[in-house]
Motif scaffolding. Sequence first.
Motif, PDB file in Angstrom:
ATOM      1  N   PRO A 153     -26.152  11.514  -3.428  1.00 50.99           N
ATOM      2  CA  PRO A 153     -27.246  10.956  -4.018  1.00 50.99           C
ATOM      3  C   PRO A 153     -27.108  10.925  -5.339  1.00 50.99           C
ATOM      4  O   PRO A 153     -26.501  11.647  -5.911  1.00 50.99           O
ATOM      5  CB  PRO A 153     -28.631  11.880  -3.597  1.00 50.99           C
ATOM      6  CG  PRO A 153     -27.836  13.050  -3.346  1.00 50.99           C
ATOM      7  CD  PRO A 153     -26.534  12.876  -3.023  1.00 50.99           C
ATOM      8  N   ALA A 154     -28.051   9.929  -6.067  1.00 54.03           N
ATOM      9  CA  ALA A 154     -27.684   9.736  -7.413  1.00 54.03           C
ATOM     10  C   ALA A 154     -28.536  11.165  -8.129  1.00 54.03           C
ATOM     11  O   ALA A 154     -29.434  11.845  -7.356  1.00 54.03           O
ATOM     12  CB  ALA A 154     -28.437   8.870  -8.032  1.00 54.03           C
ATOM     13  N   GLY A 155     -28.033  11.470  -9.167  1.00 56.91           N
ATOM     14  CA  GLY A 155     -28.776  12.688 -10.000  1.00 56.91           C
ATOM     15  C   GLY A 155     -28.335  13.998  -9.699  1.00 56.91           C
ATOM     16  O   GLY A 155     -28.907  15.218  -9.922  1.00 56.91           O
ATOM     17  N   ILE A 156     -27.110  13.875  -9.373  1.00 57.37           N
ATOM     18  CA  ILE A 156     -26.252  15.298  -8.796  1.00 57.37           C
ATOM     19  C   ILE A 156     -25.395  15.421  -9.806  1.00 57.37           C
ATOM     20  O   ILE A 156     -24.726  14.701 -10.273  1.00 57.37           O
ATOM     21  CB  ILE A 156     -25.955  15.457  -7.481  1.00 57.37           C
ATOM     22  CG1 ILE A 156     -24.862  14.532  -7.106  1.00 57.37           C
ATOM     23  CG2 ILE A 156     -27.091  15.255  -6.449  1.00 57.37           C
ATOM     24  CD1 ILE A 156     -24.251  14.815  -5.700  1.00 57.37           C
ATOM     25  N   PRO A 157     -25.095  16.936 -10.356  1.00 57.97           N
ATOM     26  CA  PRO A 157     -23.745  17.181 -10.970  1.00 57.97           C
ATOM     27  C   PRO A 157     -22.528  17.017 -10.140  1.00 57.97           C
ATOM     28  O   PRO A 157     -22.615  17.488  -8.904  1.00 57.97           O
ATOM     29  CB  PRO A 157     -24.105  18.592 -11.440  1.00 57.97           C
ATOM     30  CG  PRO A 157     -25.333  18.925 -11.147  1.00 57.97           C
ATOM     31  CD  PRO A 157     -25.827  18.271 -10.017  1.00 57.97           C
ATOM     32  N   LEU A 158     -21.267  16.579 -10.699  1.00 60.21           N
ATOM     33  CA  LEU A 158     -20.212  16.504 -10.247  1.00 60.21           C
ATOM     34  C   LEU A 158     -19.269  17.583 -10.372  1.00 60.21           C
ATOM     35  O   LEU A 158     -18.615  17.594 -11.346  1.00 60.21           O
ATOM     36  CB  LEU A 158     -19.498  15.027 -10.555  1.00 60.21           C
ATOM     37  CG  LEU A 158     -20.163  13.850 -10.006  1.00 60.21           C
ATOM     38  CD1 LEU A 158     -19.411  12.514 -10.822  1.00 60.21           C
ATOM     39  CD2 LEU A 158     -20.510  13.535  -8.686  1.00 60.21           C
ATOM     40  N   ASN A 159     -19.354  18.578  -9.157  1.00 58.63           N
ATOM     41  CA  ASN A 159     -18.405  19.607  -9.398  1.00 58.63           C
ATOM     42  C   ASN A 159     -17.201  19.493  -8.294  1.00 58.63           C
ATOM     43  O   ASN A 159     -17.034  18.295  -8.013  1.00 58.63           O
ATOM     44  CB  ASN A 159     -19.166  20.764  -9.012  1.00 58.63           C
ATOM     45  CG  ASN A 159     -20.442  21.259 -10.161  1.00 58.63           C
ATOM     46  OD1 ASN A 159     -20.172  21.114 -11.260  1.00 58.63           O
ATOM     47  ND2 ASN A 159     -21.569  21.251  -9.634  1.00 58.63           N
ATOM     48  N   ALA A 160     -16.405  20.342  -8.344  1.00 59.02           N
ATOM     49  CA  ALA A 160     -15.129  20.392  -7.718  1.00 59.02           C
ATOM     50  C   ALA A 160     -15.291  19.818  -6.001  1.00 59.02           C
ATOM     51  O   ALA A 160     -14.558  18.865  -5.654  1.00 59.02           O
ATOM     52  CB  ALA A 160     -14.587  21.768  -7.446  1.00 59.02           C
ATOM     53  N   THR A 161     -16.239  20.342  -5.247  1.00 61.25           N
ATOM     54  CA  THR A 161     -16.627  19.792  -3.904  1.00 61.25           C
ATOM     55  C   THR A 161     -16.941  18.233  -3.977  1.00 61.25           C
ATOM     56  O   THR A 161     -16.574  17.480  -3.168  1.00 61.25           O
ATOM     57  CB  THR A 161     -17.705  20.576  -3.135  1.00 61.25           C
ATOM     58  OG1 THR A 161     -19.005  20.719  -4.024  1.00 61.25           O
ATOM     59  CG2 THR A 161     -17.205  22.082  -2.944  1.00 61.25           C
ATOM     60  N   GLU A 162     -17.926  17.967  -4.890  1.00 60.67           N
ATOM     61  CA  GLU A 162     -18.391  16.355  -4.946  1.00 60.67           C
ATOM     62  C   GLU A 162     -17.076  15.368  -5.331  1.00 60.67           C
ATOM     63  O   GLU A 162     -17.052  14.496  -4.717  1.00 60.67           O
ATOM     64  CB  GLU A 162     -19.500  16.334  -6.069  1.00 60.67           C
ATOM     65  CG  GLU A 162     -20.746  16.620  -5.526  1.00 60.67           C
ATOM     66  CD  GLU A 162     -20.963  18.348  -5.558  1.00 60.67           C
ATOM     67  OE1 GLU A 162     -21.684  19.108  -5.015  1.00 60.67           O
ATOM     68  OE2 GLU A 162     -20.054  18.995  -6.595  1.00 60.67           O
ATOM     69  N   ILE A 163     -16.131  16.075  -6.301  1.00 58.72           N
ATOM     70  CA  ILE A 163     -15.186  15.132  -6.685  1.00 58.72           C
ATOM     71  C   ILE A 163     -14.324  14.999  -5.631  1.00 58.72           C
ATOM     72  O   ILE A 163     -13.485  13.926  -5.494  1.00 58.72           O
ATOM     73  CB  ILE A 163     -14.563  15.846  -8.105  1.00 58.72           C
ATOM     74  CG1 ILE A 163     -15.512  15.546  -8.982  1.00 58.72           C
ATOM     75  CG2 ILE A 163     -13.120  15.023  -8.309  1.00 58.72           C
ATOM     76  CD1 ILE A 163     -15.179  16.450 -10.407  1.00 58.72           C
ATOM     77  N   ALA A 164     -14.029  16.065  -4.900  1.00 56.75           N
ATOM     78  CA  ALA A 164     -13.152  16.094  -3.484  1.00 56.75           C
ATOM     79  C   ALA A 164     -13.768  14.918  -2.770  1.00 56.75           C
ATOM     80  O   ALA A 164     -12.825  14.294  -2.059  1.00 56.75           O
ATOM     81  CB  ALA A 164     -13.009  17.467  -3.077  1.00 56.75           C
ATOM     82  N   ILE A 165     -14.914  14.886  -2.514  1.00 60.32           N
ATOM     83  CA  ILE A 165     -15.577  14.039  -1.480  1.00 60.32           C
ATOM     84  C   ILE A 165     -15.096  12.597  -2.067  1.00 60.32           C
ATOM     85  O   ILE A 165     -14.886  11.641  -1.406  1.00 60.32           O
ATOM     86  CB  ILE A 165     -16.967  14.200  -1.327  1.00 60.32           C
ATOM     87  CG1 ILE A 165     -17.101  15.474  -0.376  1.00 60.32           C
ATOM     88  CG2 ILE A 165     -17.638  13.010  -0.574  1.00 60.32           C
ATOM     89  CD1 ILE A 165     -18.660  16.014  -0.518  1.00 60.32           C
ATOM     90  N   LEU A 166     -15.542  12.290  -3.330  1.00 61.43           N
ATOM     91  CA  LEU A 166     -15.296  11.170  -4.077  1.00 61.43           C
ATOM     92  C   LEU A 166     -13.897  10.593  -3.923  1.00 61.43           C
ATOM     93  O   LEU A 166     -13.311   9.334  -3.639  1.00 61.43           O
ATOM     94  CB  LEU A 166     -15.672  11.088  -5.521  1.00 61.43           C
ATOM     95  CG  LEU A 166     -17.049  11.238  -5.836  1.00 61.43           C
ATOM     96  CD1 LEU A 166     -17.471  11.439  -7.316  1.00 61.43           C
ATOM     97  CD2 LEU A 166     -17.840  10.035  -5.111  1.00 61.43           C
TER      98      LEU A 166
END
Length: 407
Positions: A153-166
């Motif tokens: 979702p929009a509005g979340i900080p992009l940390n290591a796990t989110e960047i891995a998903i992207l």
Amino acid sequence: MLSVKDAETIIVNAVQSLNQNRDIEVVDLLTASHRILATPVISSLDFPHWDNSAMDGFAVRYEDVQNSSLENPTILEIVEEIPAGYQPQVTIKPGQAARIFTGAIMPKGSDTVVMQEKTNLQENKVSILSVPQPQEFVRHQGDFYQAGKELLPAGIPLNATEIAILAATQLPKISVFRRPRVAIFSSGDELVTPEQTLKPGQIVDSNQYALAALVKELDAEVLMLGIIKDNPTALTETINYAINNSDIVLSSGGVSVGDYDYIDKILASLGAEIHFRAVQMRPGKPLTFASFASSLYFGLPGNPVSALVTFWRFVQPAIKKLSGVATGWEAKFIKVKSGSELKSQGKMETYIWGNLNLIDGVYKFYQAGGNLNSGNLINLAQTNALAVLPVGKTLVSVSEEVFVLQL
């Protein structure tokens, strides 16, 4: 005088109004760490992308092995070996199996993986020594995520796990909110920089450095404007420049009533809506908050502890919310037991600095040693929390519960 809660509500509403016109920029994944996602991410890929094995073993048809046992093993012919990254070429037929490794695509015809520890391999034959569960050790396509649904979702900080998903979604660039820009200056004829020789009656400006460090910790951009003398023209020029080149302006000093405190008048002359000039708290009572069309102004107290306490209580949540974070931007309070006796006059909401320690699995708050004075920066060092005594509360006894603001 305005309560802390009412002051907080006014600030949040002002940030909400300003947040409606947040700028968006596109960044590479390698520079996206700690940025705030501006738009929802929807992928065209399923996760997993295909049925695959969760274990090293043998891909089989469950109906072939449902009666296997150590005394009466099922013997299957091995018709293919499937490592990760390999496209299976063979369809598994009755009486057949494929050697398969973790992450490899399941071959057609198979529906179950038997882990290698429960088999006996002899040349091109494998003996299945126990009955697996149907579809055991198979990760099915779309088990984790189905294409077309919202992934992040929009509005979340992009940390290591989110960047891995992207990265796994094959999105090398991503839309994020622009970092908030925060202008910082100190005002007062008595202030000097750390590089200058200290003369009688002068004070080294520590606030500007502390505030800049705190702003950077929030991944916001800092615009340092230095020390501004108590001169109406210089202050007007500085504030006018700050509000036109930043989202938030932080000044320290010059917000109390006095012959040389011009800032409130200057704010009004520049078109600010001044929401309040004092808050019912200690330390930090002389706090000014004002809003302009495209920026917010915090006039923090000059005393160093007061400046930092008001930053933690009000400015830090405002910067987080302005950054585009949807949730979790609020000041975080937890209820813990006090390891010290805490005292207040009871007339103000009182913030007492100290340390939150984990002892035998229970958090306890311990007041910092020495004199708790808004001008005493020394014993604020190496603390990590502020105990909060509400208005009317004059004493917290040892082992009594108290709310604590984590820093």
